[in-house]
Structure formats: structure tokens, C-alpha cells
Write a protein that holds these residues in place. Structure first.
Motif, mmCIF file in Angstrom:
data_model
loop_
_atom_site.group_PDB
_atom_site.id
_atom_site.type_symbol
_atom_site.label_atom_id
_atom_site.label_comp_id
_atom_site.label_asym_id
_atom_site.label_seq_id
_atom_site.Cartn_x
_atom_site.Cartn_y
_atom_site.Cartn_z
ATOM 1 N N GLY A 91 5.861 -4.357 -2.898
ATOM 2 C CA GLY A 91 6.408 -4.530 -1.554
ATOM 3 C C GLY A 91 6.827 -3.218 -0.919
ATOM 4 N N LYS A 92 6.139 -2.144 -1.309
ATOM 5 C CA LYS A 92 6.452 -0.806 -0.812
ATOM 6 C C LYS A 92 5.254 -0.225 -0.080
ATOM 7 N N ASP A 93 5.510 0.799 0.712
ATOM 8 C CA ASP A 93 4.445 1.549 1.367
ATOM 9 C C ASP A 93 4.051 2.695 0.439
ATOM 10 N N VAL A 94 2.773 2.922 0.267
ATOM 11 C CA VAL A 94 2.304 3.962 -0.651
ATOM 12 C C VAL A 94 2.878 5.333 -0.284
ATOM 13 N N CYS A 147 1.710 -0.393 -5.079
ATOM 14 C CA CYS A 147 2.753 -0.384 -4.051
ATOM 15 C C CYS A 147 2.785 -1.708 -3.283
ATOM 16 N N GLN A 148 1.629 -2.264 -3.016
ATOM 17 C CA GLN A 148 1.589 -3.544 -2.303
ATOM 18 C C GLN A 148 2.257 -4.634 -3.141
ATOM 19 N N ARG A 171 -2.197 2.228 -4.105
ATOM 20 C CA ARG A 171 -1.971 1.322 -2.972
ATOM 21 C C ARG A 171 -1.775 -0.112 -3.447
ATOM 22 N N HIS A 172 -2.565 -0.541 -4.436
ATOM 23 C CA HIS A 172 -2.413 -1.888 -4.979
ATOM 24 C C HIS A 172 -1.038 -2.061 -5.634
ATOM 25 N N LYS A 176 -4.367 -10.225 -8.155
ATOM 26 C CA LYS A 176 -4.412 -10.165 -6.697
ATOM 27 C C LYS A 176 -5.568 -9.330 -6.162
#
Length: 92
Positions: A77-80, A73-74, A70-71, A39
Motif C-alpha cells: 500500500g505504498k508508492d514505489v 510496494c503495491q 513496484r509489485h 496478485k
């Protein structure tokens, strides 16, 4: 307020590692690493993710790329910010 794009690395600790492991849930480390590579075109191995989850291991990193976090977490499906609890900036 601190713009998250300004952060390059995070001093990693066991609390963050445990939180990351909990956030990953049943998704395998190998699958997570592959998703990040596909991704975001960001190279990370499942072994490195294991070291993040167990930061007391001998070769575990002391600092971690914020972009990688950040990648990850994305993909999860979470916020960092969930990794760190409070969004407050603390000075020591």
C-alpha cells in the motif's frame, strides 16, 4: 520527468534495503512473497526478499527488478517512490 515504466532495474543498496524492511512492517516475508505471486503472477521467494532487506549478505543482488519493487510496494500500500526518497534524477 522520467516515465517509471522505462526503468528496468535499480542499483540496490543498504539504505533501500532498510527502507523496504521498514515499509514491510509486521507482514512476514513469506506472506509478502505469496501476495506478489498471487496478485501479479511474479515469482519471488521470501529468501529473496530477505536478501533485498539485507543487501550486505553474500548472495544479495546488486540490481533489483523495478517491476518487482513496484509489485512489493503495491502489496504494502505504498508508492514505489517512498523507497528512494526524492523523486529527482541525479547524474554523477
Amino acid at each position: 520527468m522520467l516515465e517509471l515504466d522505462l526503468i528496468t532495474t535499480v542499483a540496490w543498496n543498504p539504505t533501500f534495503g532498510e527502507k523496504l524492511k521498514d515499509m514491510r512492517g509486521k507482514l512476514s516475508r513469506r506472506s509478502l512473497a505469496e501476495e506478489v505471486r498471487l496478485k501479479f503472477d511474479y515469482q519471488v521467494s521470501h529468501q529473496y526478499i530477505q536478501l533485498l532487506e539485507h543487501p550486505t549478505m553474500p548472495r544479495a543482488p546488486k540490481n533489483v527488478s523495478f517491476q518487482l519493487l513496484r509489485h512489493i510496494c503495491q502489496i504494502l500500500g505504498k508508492d514505489v517512490q517512498e523507497l528512494f526518497g526524492s523523486p529527482k534524477i541525479i547524474s554523477q
